[in-house]
Design a protein around this motif. Structure first.
Motif, PDB file in Angstrom:
ATOM      1  N   LEU A 151      23.494  40.977  40.384  1.00 34.24           N
ATOM      2  CA  LEU A 151      22.853  40.121  39.385  1.00 34.24           C
ATOM      3  C   LEU A 151      23.640  40.043  38.089  1.00 34.24           C
ATOM      4  N   TRP A 152      24.359  41.110  37.721  1.00 33.52           N
ATOM      5  CA  TRP A 152      24.868  41.203  36.348  1.00 33.52           C
ATOM      6  C   TRP A 152      25.853  40.090  36.001  1.00 33.52           C
ATOM      7  N   SER A 153      26.870  39.874  36.808  1.00 38.41           N
ATOM      8  CA  SER A 153      27.885  38.870  36.462  1.00 38.41           C
ATOM      9  C   SER A 153      27.402  37.426  36.620  1.00 38.41           C
ATOM     10  N   PRO A 154      26.672  37.050  37.690  1.00 39.54           N
ATOM     11  CA  PRO A 154      26.295  35.639  37.859  1.00 39.54           C
ATOM     12  C   PRO A 154      25.429  35.073  36.746  1.00 39.54           C
ATOM     13  N   VAL A 155      24.628  35.913  36.069  1.00 38.93           N
ATOM     14  CA  VAL A 155      23.795  35.357  35.005  1.00 38.93           C
ATOM     15  C   VAL A 155      24.630  34.914  33.812  1.00 38.93           C
ATOM     16  N   ALA A 182      32.166  35.427  26.152  1.00 37.99           N
ATOM     17  CA  ALA A 182      31.350  35.216  27.358  1.00 37.99           C
ATOM     18  C   ALA A 182      32.102  35.672  28.606  1.00 37.99           C
ATOM     19  N   THR A 183      33.403  35.401  28.666  1.00 34.95           N
ATOM     20  CA  THR A 183      34.213  35.836  29.805  1.00 34.95           C
ATOM     21  C   THR A 183      34.246  37.356  29.896  1.00 34.95           C
ATOM     22  N   ALA A 184      34.417  38.010  28.748  1.00 35.59           N
ATOM     23  CA  ALA A 184      34.444  39.472  28.741  1.00 35.59           C
ATOM     24  C   ALA A 184      33.098  40.050  29.162  1.00 35.59           C
ATOM     25  N   MET A 185      32.002  39.427  28.713  1.00 32.81           N
ATOM     26  CA  MET A 185      30.678  39.927  29.105  1.00 32.81           C
ATOM     27  C   MET A 185      30.482  39.826  30.618  1.00 32.81           C
ATOM     28  N   ALA A 186      30.913  38.705  31.200  1.00 36.85           N
ATOM     29  CA  ALA A 186      30.786  38.544  32.652  1.00 36.85           C
ATOM     30  C   ALA A 186      31.593  39.603  33.392  1.00 36.85           C
ATOM     31  N   PHE A 187      32.749  39.983  32.834  1.00 41.30           N
ATOM     32  CA  PHE A 187      33.585  41.004  33.479  1.00 41.30           C
ATOM     33  C   PHE A 187      33.028  42.407  33.255  1.00 41.30           C
ATOM     34  N   LEU A 188      32.657  42.712  32.014  1.00 44.14           N
ATOM     35  CA  LEU A 188      32.225  44.062  31.675  1.00 44.14           C
ATOM     36  C   LEU A 188      30.842  44.397  32.226  1.00 44.14           C
ATOM     37  N   SER A 189      30.079  43.383  32.628  1.00 45.16           N
ATOM     38  CA  SER A 189      28.712  43.629  33.079  1.00 45.16           C
ATOM     39  C   SER A 189      28.666  44.505  34.327  1.00 45.16           C
ATOM     40  N   PHE A 195      32.231  38.296  39.202  1.00 47.97           N
ATOM     41  CA  PHE A 195      32.996  37.720  38.086  1.00 47.97           C
ATOM     42  C   PHE A 195      34.040  36.749  38.633  1.00 47.97           C
ATOM     43  N   PHE A 196      34.724  37.148  39.684  1.00 43.70           N
ATOM     44  CA  PHE A 196      35.694  36.251  40.318  1.00 43.70           C
ATOM     45  C   PHE A 196      35.009  34.980  40.809  1.00 43.70           C
ATOM     46  N   ARG A 197      33.834  35.125  41.405  1.00 42.23           N
ATOM     47  CA  ARG A 197      33.106  33.955  41.907  1.00 42.23           C
ATOM     48  C   ARG A 197      32.650  33.055  40.767  1.00 42.23           C
ATOM     49  N   ASP A 198      32.310  33.646  39.615  1.00 42.96           N
ATOM     50  CA  ASP A 198      32.008  32.833  38.437  1.00 42.96           C
ATOM     51  C   ASP A 198      33.190  31.937  38.086  1.00 42.96           C
ATOM     52  N   LEU A 199      34.390  32.512  38.110  1.00 47.39           N
ATOM     53  CA  LEU A 199      35.586  31.744  37.749  1.00 47.39           C
ATOM     54  C   LEU A 199      35.859  30.638  38.758  1.00 47.39           C
ATOM     55  N   VAL A 200      35.537  30.880  40.024  1.00 43.70           N
ATOM     56  CA  VAL A 200      35.717  29.850  41.046  1.00 43.70           C
ATOM     57  C   VAL A 200      34.868  28.620  40.721  1.00 43.70           C
TER      58      VAL A 200
END
Length: 724
Positions: A151-155, A182-189, A195-200
């Motif tokens: 859940l953490w990164s996709p939100v 925002a990018t760092a939060m998605a990674f650090l979460s 996180f990779f899928r978010d970037l896709v």
């Protein structure tokens, strides 16, 4: 500014409250979050809190698996500011399992609020923005992921799209800082695969948005230069905030099992393209609770919203892309990308791509809702025909599908909700103002009711609240620092992490070391291996095997753990050194040697000088236990009276970054006894200090702090917007 913050907090609380209302058993205390939430993440949230209370940084975690680099495991989220809020709440209100529920609700709020603000910035009405936010956070995948790190990164995907679009349209230092943060939060979460899928999903949206912006600007080159500058700042911010985690993980990675991921594990999925029907009506095509269920009203509104608009076509294409990727080996796409495109072959569980599918469908559905809310009188008839076509055909198809559905009741209910939802949405096109005003909230209520009824299997995936009565037994045991426990899923919920009890077992994550996983697999049924690891107390399902292999060197009272009477001390000196050729040989020999007497070293890990020194040891001297002077997470101190030259074995896991001093002089930290540490010491009394100091980590933490300060100052002092 204050009003905007309060409004945002109100919306965030609304999304969390609605999500919690969908899980009434959690509210009443009859059930709680499932598997990973309590079994893993609860402990991860408490470890840093305990470290900070002791005045230490949560770098090394000595209370599980013999010790491991806590910061290097991305899932722990040590540098993630939203975890800090949970630590603060736990410090004030207690460390019960509610803290992990708070974290789940916090991330539901982040995802819902981000989707809402994104849709509002795209010009959608408040009701359409709310519809999109609810469609995302109440989707099947998010509902299931309340229990897992997925859940953490996709939100953060809505926030990545929001800040990325702002950067593309209005490039400035402020938008660069926001996108980088925002990018760092998605990674650090805490979950790099997602996180990779978010970037896709982010890449095609920003690319299309950039093309659309540049095409209508007379000074395209100037705008592109500003985008490049703001983008470079964003990359710098993201790297600066992520640097400590990156350095720690890369240093630890060679020790772990991560490089053994099989291709079949990368692409394996139970989903197939035809299971798209289950996004419309659960159980139509497959048994069980489909985690890609979106709600028929939301999915049909997304179909309704697709038209000749570049950004809408991009949303739809991304939704289709993520669905096909989630099908894994059920589709050609992911196997092809995993073989030929870097990145796609690194992650398991393709079903995690359903997060992106849910997000992009929710965004499209909100656009469709907004089209109806803001329909001009001249367009209402055309929109009505299109709405009737989409919803009418879906309702008819679902009624026909009941004949061969695996869950005919669910398919029939879906048809009913499609009819009700279509009727409410049709009211938005009415000529009567009162009907139009009532239609939007009615449609949202129908969509929520549908998700509540149809997704009850998904929302019902929980486990009973944790029963911590067994933990009281641990308080009755002897010195917990001098001896270890082996909690083989008896106390559960990561007793070592929660209670600062040294446990040789613990969370078996994807970043455990190869050696620990092999050791744990054999030690569960072999008392000698447990005793050699300083384990005095064993509790778990292999009690009989442990007692049998203890060869009479154990004691057991019902209701208490098995006590191993021949456990090796925490640290001991010995001149009985045995060299083996390979790590597997060390594990095999450790299982048969008397615990606490010899030191097993691997010849391949030693330099010629160390090997020569070992050859001169006198093995006739009896082993001597060391005296523990100080035990901390990142530091250990011992005093040892060595009768001759030998090896000090420290039954704490070896790891890159551990340094040692013997009487103030630096000494190499060797691998000893397969999993643990060893130091060469001469005859006499010695003061030994071990400290965990990963190279370059302090510099990386300084970069993190400087970058965070830069972000805070920039977001406060820089102007909010510049013209495109």
């Amino acid at each position: 500014m204050a009003r905007r913050v309060l409004a945002g907090l109100g919306l965030a609380c609304m999304y969390a409250a609605v999500f919690l209302a969908f899980h009434p058993a959690i509210v009443t205390g009859e059930a709680f979050l499932g598997w990973d939430a309590v079994n893993e993440h609860w402990g991860d949230l408490l470890v840093p809190l305990h470290a900070l209370r002791a005045g230490e940084l949560p770098l090394w975690h000595p209370f599980e698996r013999g010790g491991y680099d806590f910061l290097a495991d991305p899932q722990t989220g040590v540098l993630y500011p939203f975890n800090w809020l949970v630590w603060l709440a736990a410090a004030v209100f207690g460390e019960g399992p509610w803290v992990v529920l708070l974290k789940s609700l916090l991330h539901v709020a982040i995802g819902g609020l981000g989707t809402h603000i994104l849709l509002a910035r795209l010009g959608l009405s408040p009701s359409a923005s709310s519809f999109g936010g609810l469609a995302f956070v109440l989707s099947g995948r998010v509902a299931k992921a309340k229990d897992s790190a997925g859940l953490w990164s996709p939100v953060w995907l809505p926030w990545l799209v929001l800040t990325g679009l702002e950067l593309v349209r209005r490039p400035s230092p402020r938008t660069g800082l926001a996108f980088g943060t925002a990018t760092a939060m998605a990674f650090l979460s805490g979950y790099p695969p997602n996180f990779f899928r978010d970037l896709v999903g982010l890449a095609p949206v920003l690319l299309v948005a950039l093309v659309l912006v540049v095409r209508r600007l007379p000074a395209a080159r100037r705008h592109l230069a500003r985008v490049a500058g703001a983008g470079g700042l964003a990359v710098g911010v993201a790297l600066g905030l992520a640097l400590p985690n990156i350095i720690a993980t890369l240093a630890w990675l060679p020790e772990t099992v991560r490089d053994q991921l099989d291709f079949g594990e990368v692409v394996y999925s139970t989903a197939r393209p035809l299971h798209l029907l289950d996004a419309l009506a659960p159980g139509t095509w497959r048994d069980g609770a489909p985690v890609h269920y979106l709600g028929a009203v939301a999915l049909l509104l997304a179909v309704f919203a697709v038209r000749r608009d570049a950004l809408r076509i991009t949303w739809a294409a991304c939704a289709l892309l993520f669905f096909l990727l989630a099908c894994g080996d059920g589709s050609f796409l992911l196997p092809f990308l995993a073989r030929h495109v870097p990145g796609f072959g690194l992650w398991r569980i393709p079903a995690q791509y359903f997060f992106g599918f849910a997000f992009f469908v929710a965004v499209l559905a909100a656009h469709g809702f907004d089209d109806l809310v803001r329909a001009e009188p001249a367009r209402r008839r055309a929109l009505g025909r299109r709405l009737a076509l989409v919803f009418g055909l879906a309702c008819l198809g679902l009624l026909v599908a009941r004949a061969w559905s695996r869950a005919p009741a669910s398919t029939g209910l879906a048809a009913l909700f499609v009819a009700l939802g279509g009727a409410c949405l049709g009211g938005l096109l009415s000529a009567r103002p009162w009907l139009r005003r009532a239609a939007a909230p009615a449609a949202i209520v129908v969509a929520l009711l549908e998700l509540k009824v149809q997704a009850r299997q998904i929302h019902g995936i929980t486990q009973r609240p944790p029963d911590l009565a067994r933990d009281a037994v641990l308080a009755q045991l002897d010195d917990r620092v001098g001896w270890r426990v082996a909690d083989d899923d008896h106390y559960r919920w990561r007793v070592g992490a929660r209670l600062d009890v040294r446990d040789i077992f613990g969370r078996d994550s994807t970043l455990v070391t190869r050696r620990w996983r092999a050791f744990a697999a054999r030690a569960r049924e072999h008392a000698n291996l447990l005793a050699a690891a300083n384990v005095r107390w064993y509790a778990g399902g292999h009690r009989a095997a442990v007692q049998r292999t203890a060869a009479g060197q154990s004691r057991w009272t019902p209701g208490r753990p098995v006590e191993l009477l021949h456990a090796a001390p925490l640290a001991y000196w010995t001149a009985q050194v045995e060299l083996v050729d390979h790590e597997d040989d060390a594990l095999a020999r450790l299982a048969v040697l008397p615990p606490g007497r010899a030191a097993l070293l691997e010849a391949s890990q030693l330099d010629p000088a160390t090997t020569a020194a070992i050859a001169g040891f006198d093995p006739t001297a009896a082993p001597v236990p060391a005296i523990l002077d100080g035990f901390a997470r990142n530091r250990l101190g011992f005093t040892v009276e060595a009768p001759a030259a030998g090896v000090l074995v420290v039954n704490e896991a070896w790891g890159p970054g551990w340094t040692a001093q013997v009487d103030g002089a630096a000494a190499p930290v060797l691998r000893a006894n397969y999993l643990f540490r060893g130091l060469l010491v001469g005859p006499g009394r010695h003061a030994v200090e071990l400290e965990y100091r990963p190279p370059r980590l302090r510099a990386a933490l300084a970069v993190y702090a400087a970058t965070a300060l830069l972000v805070l100052l920039g977001l406060v002092l820089l102007p909010r917007r510049t013209s495109a």
